[in-house]
Scaffold this motif. Structure first.
Motif, PDB file in Angstrom:
ATOM      1  N   ARG A   1     -10.077   4.826   8.946  1.00 24.34           N
ATOM      2  CA  ARG A   1     -10.798   3.807   8.206  1.00 24.34           C
ATOM      3  C   ARG A   1     -10.671   4.073   6.710  1.00 24.34           C
ATOM      4  N   ALA A   2     -10.574   3.032   5.934  1.00 20.35           N
ATOM      5  CA  ALA A   2     -10.397   3.189   4.493  1.00 20.35           C
ATOM      6  C   ALA A   2     -11.727   3.476   3.828  1.00 20.35           C
TER       7      ALA A   2
ATOM      8  N   ALA B   1      -3.766  -3.441   6.682  1.00 23.12           N
ATOM      9  CA  ALA B   1      -3.428  -2.766   5.430  1.00 23.12           C
ATOM     10  C   ALA B   1      -3.017  -1.324   5.704  1.00 23.12           C
ATOM     11  N   GLU B   2      -2.173  -0.786   4.839  1.00 19.75           N
ATOM     12  CA  GLU B   2      -1.736   0.589   4.981  1.00 19.75           C
ATOM     13  C   GLU B   2      -2.914   1.540   4.778  1.00 19.75           C
ATOM     14  N   PRO B   3      -2.938   2.674   5.513  1.00 17.68           N
ATOM     15  CA  PRO B   3      -4.027   3.640   5.310  1.00 17.68           C
ATOM     16  C   PRO B   3      -3.976   4.221   3.905  1.00 17.68           C
TER      17      PRO B   3
ATOM     18  N   ALA C   1      -0.069  10.504  -1.142  1.00 16.46           N
ATOM     19  CA  ALA C   1       0.500   9.245  -1.617  1.00 16.46           C
ATOM     20  C   ALA C   1       1.996   9.328  -1.841  1.00 16.46           C
ATOM     21  N   ASP C   2       2.511  10.497  -2.229  1.00 19.35           N
ATOM     22  CA  ASP C   2       3.947  10.645  -2.468  1.00 19.35           C
ATOM     23  C   ASP C   2       4.722  11.011  -1.209  1.00 19.35           C
TER      24      ASP C   2
END
Length: 969
Positions: free
Chosen positions: A741-742, A750-752, A817-818
């Motif tokens: 869950r975001a 949507a992407e996590p 994120a990367d």
């Protein structure tokens, strides 16, 4: 006629006290006309105040209960002392008194029945209370005495001196304003086998153990070593005296802070005596076996005997540690005396006073440490014989103890079906949970099966239970064997040996060539069965359902640090039972129920996997329940039950340095050296006798699956293809992971959310920083501060453990994120710490099962402490995040793994053990730019070396108690 004073009006009897009471015979001998009544003669251990009525019923009962527990755990019998002098106290006051001076009998002193021990127990009983009335200041130092009369008549000294001599105290009295409770000091009984605590049991008699001879041999070994220790101590006293004089010449007492004595000679003496006594004890064990008609193969404790290497190493380690403990104790006593007499004369006079003090010390500490070393030697010698002897039933016996604590009473008479299990209870001498520590005399006796009996053996190898997995020797491929006559490792009565042709490994010794040929035939048949590929067209009939799966994996470490070596496992003649662990221990009730639900018809090796196939019994309720559970994927794990694991087949892998992780320059932890736990246990031999279906298998790869066999009557069987069987051990990471869950509400699909990798790096904090949570979900701060003392430890400064890495905490992984991955652990909110007696795995499971993880963080070390850095979890409960942010503190949970304290959990708390002072930070663009102290951090630094030395005996006792009895005081 005695002239009594005002204090003799009985008013002194309205108070409260803890006291030793002489036997009625000694009290009658001591009483003088006009003095204290015969039933009031006592030796005060602790004065509780002038008004005993201040103590309520609950407080009285708690104090008495604490004293009873102390007597049960530590006192071995009545206290034999000596009335050695008379004195007149409090002259020129309204309460002058004549008293007898009392001391321990130096010739007969026993540390477990001494005046000092009784005084310590009184103090410990009071300190262990939840609450009590204010206590009066005690006279210092404590001087043991018995008041004879409240009088100022000088003539009384004649009567007092006429009554000097031995005295026995047989009970402790707790008195409150005339009401009193007596706690008897236990006494041993004389059994048929000699001076024993109790009569031998029927099983102990069957073992043919001569306890009287065993006790006599132990005392002779201890007494001879103690006598020779005098030369060791004399040399150490010379070193100490020279050091004291040098320090006094320089008028620098601090020089003694780092002083140590040479303990190498003492260790050499002690190790030699221990190994000699171990051989003697081993010979006694061999005689017990032979008296039962058992032939024991050759055994040895010589350096050339490889199978005894672990035993010799353990004896040497114990000997070196005991010598160091005695050396440290002598130095501590010398430093304390030097502090008392410092400046009272010239440097030589100070040194002479210290030497005289050391010369007058009781040998009780020496006797205790050497006694513990000899108990370890005795048990290791017996273990050396049992390691090569046939399997048998081993029974714990505490008959040699003069007095037995509750844990020892509980273990007394417990039977062990394997030697490895027995070793867990008696790893380095006496029983590991004995409250008496070094004084424990517990050991094992062994009874071999007679007339076709079979020794009970086998155990479940399951990580969910507290049992130890067993090992086995394995054979893969066709291995030829041959017979050899007069093999050097076989005895004269069993000269025929069976060995492997390629490796010359000894497989067995026999009395005749015919017996050796029988083993050859059995090994050949076993090889044929081991290498035979399973029949995929198994013919099953009746109310059964076929299954197939992985039983165990060799060369893989289990979750609790145990491993079967490659090519280690064999198996018994098939079929063997398939069982179900129907009920596990729970609620403190140590009970496991396992039922038979099927059989194993085939076992074979597939690479490093041990595969199995068989049927479930569907004619039985338990079999049908298991079938349904497997079908619904509620039960799939399986663990093997192995036997034939001799002690020589166990390899203990210890850390290279058991003191790794301590601060630079810190002294080695002597008790860590003695009680270090292995990082891994490798089993090199064992035989599969059964397998058990369990919720949590020892090997994650061990599962079974139901099959649809052609022509079989299967009730609810589920077809499982070969590919699906292989998939049972496939890594779970190959499966698509559920999306978290975001942090905020996002659109479906949507992407996590993935945090920046920089959030998990060292945040570069320049000052101690509490846990900080930013608006965008970043978290950073310190979990503990170097140099701080744990606020729950008031006896000694316990500082945060040092780890170079934190592998047992950072067991998870986060994708950043990367796209990079970082190892993380979790911060848990909404639960308490795991109980202290939990191991590392149960402790980690406690946090997984009882709390909510709100943050994923990395941890590391910087100049200020243990830093924490990471991110709040997507979809975390806002209330839990608020709790973490409001607390601003986390509490670490360190558990001992491989001899070192390792971080296994972080828990959000209001009051942590290692608090981090509140700082004010300036943060720009999400990055900490500067840290400014809102107030000067307060650090509770540890005590000085001199202060620690003053309380060394007490600290050492507590350390030992906590190590051998986790969870106790």
């Amino acid at each position: 006629m005695v002239t009594l004073t005002a204090a003799a009006d009985g008013s002194h009897l309205s108070g409260a006290m803890i006291a030793l009471m002489p036997t009625p015979e000694d009290a009658a001998r001591l009483a003088i006309e006009g003095g204290e009544d015969v039933d009031q003669l006592h030796l005060t251990l602790y004065f509780l105040g002038d008004d005993g009525a201040q103590w309520n019923e609950r407080e009285r009962e708690e104090l008495i209960s604490n004293l009873r527990a102390g007597v049960d755990d530590f006192v071995s019998g009545p206290i034999e002392a000596r009335v050695f002098g008379a004195a007149h106290w409090n002259a020129n006051t309204d309460s002058p008194s004549w008293v007898w001076s009392v001391g321990d009998d130096r010739d007969e002193r026993v540390i477990t029945a001494s005046l000092e021990l009784a005084h310590t127990l009184a103090i410990e009983a009071l300190e262990g209370m939840h609450d009590h009335p204010d206590l009066p200041v005690q006279h210092a130092p404590w001087v043991p005495h018995i008041c004879a009369a409240y009088s100022d008549e000088p003539e009384l000294i004649i009567e007092l001196e006429e009554r000097l001599g031995p005295i026995t105290f047989d009970r402790i009295r707790v008195a409150f304003a005339g009401d009193h409770t007596d706690i008897p000091l236990p006494d041993g009984i004389t059994a048929a086998a000699g001076s024993l605590r109790r009569q031998p049991t029927e099983l102990e008699t069957r073992s043919r153990a001569d306890f009287a001879a065993m006790n006599d041999a132990w005392h002779k070994a201890v007494d001879a070593t103690v006598a020779d220790w005098a030369d060791i101590q004399a040399a150490q006293r010379e070193q100490i005296t020279a050091a004291v004089q040098a320090a006094a010449d320089a008028d620098d007492l601090d020089r003694l802070d780092e002083f140590t004595v040479d303990t190498d000679d003492g260790a050499t003496l002690l190790i030699a005596r221990m190994i000699a006594y171990a051989r003697e004890a081993g010979e006694a064990q061999q005689a017990e076996a032979e008296a039962q008609g058992v032939t024991v193969p050759d055994w040895s404790l010589d350096d050339e005997a490889l199978t005894a290497a672990a035993i010799r190493d353990k004896l040497r380690q114990i000997g070196r540690t005991a010598a160091r403990v005695l050396g440290v104790g002598l130095v501590q006593s010398a430093v304390r005396q030097a502090m008392r007499v410092w400046g009272s004369g010239s440097a030589s006079q100070v040194a002479e006073a210290v030497d005289e003090h050391l010369a007058a010390l009781s040998q009780a500490a020496v006797q205790e440490q050497i006694g513990a070393a000899m108990t370890a030697a005795q048990n290791e010698g017996r273990f050396a014989v049992l390691a090569v002897a046939p399997p048998a039933t081993h029974t714990a016996t505490e008959i040699l103890d003069k007095n037995s604590c509750k844990p020892c009473r509980d273990i007394d008479g417990r039977e062990f079906t394997t030697l490895a299990e027995a070793r867990e209870a008696y790893p380095t001498g006496g029983y590991t949970k004995c409250l008496g520590g070094a004084r424990c005399r517990g050991t094992l006796v062994t009874v071999w099966p007679q007339d076709g009996e079979q020794a009970a053996a086998g155990m479940i190898l399951a990580a969910s239970a507290t049992t130890m997995p067993h090992q086995t020797t394995t054979q893969g491929g066709a291995v030829p064997y041959r017979t050899v006559q007069d093999h050097p490792d076989c005895g004269a009565d069993t000269p025929w040996a069976v060995v492997q042709t390629d490796t010359d490994e000894l497989m067995g010794c026999h009395a005749s060539e015919a017996d050796a040929d029988k083993q050859l035939a059995a090994l050949a048949a076993e090889e044929d069965g081991a290498n035979e590929e399973p029949d995929d067209d198994l013919d099953y009939s009746g109310q059964t359902a076929p299954w197939k799966g992985v039983l165990a994996v060799e060369g893989i470490v289990t979750g609790d640090g145990r491993e079967f070596a490659p090519e280690a496992l064999t198996w018994a003649d098939l079929p063997v039972p398939l069982r179900w662990n129907k009920e596990d221990s729970h609620g403190g009730d140590a009970r496991t129920i396992a039922v038979n639900v099927g059989r194993i018809d085939r076992i074979w090796r597939d690479g490093d996997k041990i595969m199995g196939a068989g049927v479930l019994d569907l004619s039985d309720d338990d079999g049908r329940r298991v079938h349904a559970k497997i079908e619904g994927k509620f039960l799939r794990g399986v663990s093997i039950d192995a036997d034939s694991i001799a002690d020589a087949d166990v390899e203990y892998v210890f850390p290279d340095d058991v003191n790794a992780g301590t601060g630079e320059g810190d002294e080695d932890d002597l008790f860590e050296m003695l009680f270090a736990q292995p990082e891994k246990v490798v089993f090199h031999g064992g035989r599969i006798r059964a397998a058990t279906l369990v919720d949590i298998p020892a090997f994650a790869e061990a599962y079974i699956a139901l099959l649809d066999a052609q022509g079989a009557v299967v009730a609810g069987g589920v077809p499982v293809t070969e590919a699906e069987v292989e998939a049972l051990s496939a890594p779970e990471e190959d499966e698509p992971a559920p999306k978290p869950r975001a942090l905020h509400v996002v659109a479906a699909g949507a992407e996590p959310w993935r945090p920046p990798a920089a959030w998990f790096a060292d945040p570069g904090l320049s000052l101690p920083t509490p846990i900080t949570v930013t608006d965008d979900g970043r978290i950073y701060g310190h979990a503990a501060q170097w140099g701080s003392c744990h606020i729950g430890q008031d006896e000694v400064c316990v500082q945060p453990p040092h780890e170079d890495a934190h592998p047992y905490y950072r067991t998870g992984e986060v994708v950043c994120a990367d796209g990079s991955r970082v190892a993380v652990g979790q911060i848990t909110v909404g639960t308490g710490h795991a109980p202290l007696h939990y191991g590392a795995s149960p402790a980690a499971e406690h946090y997984d099962n009882t709390g909510a993880a709100v943050a994923d963080v990395a941890v590391g070390n910087d100049a200020n402490g243990i830093w924490v850095a990471g991110a709040i979890r997507p979809g975390a409960d806002p209330l839990k995040v608020y709790e973490l942010q409001a607390a601003g503190q986390v509490s670490g949970d360190w558990r001992r793994i491989g001899g070192q304290l390792r971080l296994v959990g972080l828990l959000a708390v209001n009051v942590p053990g290692f608090p981090v002072p509140k700082m004010r930070a300036r943060v720009a663009s999400g990055e900490p730019q500067a840290l400014v102290a809102a107030g000067r951090p307060v650090v509770a630094w540890g005590r000085s070396q001199a202060e620690l030395e003053r309380e060394a005996v007490r600290i050492v006792m507590r350390m030992l108690s906590r190590r051998v009895h986790p969870g106790g005081r």
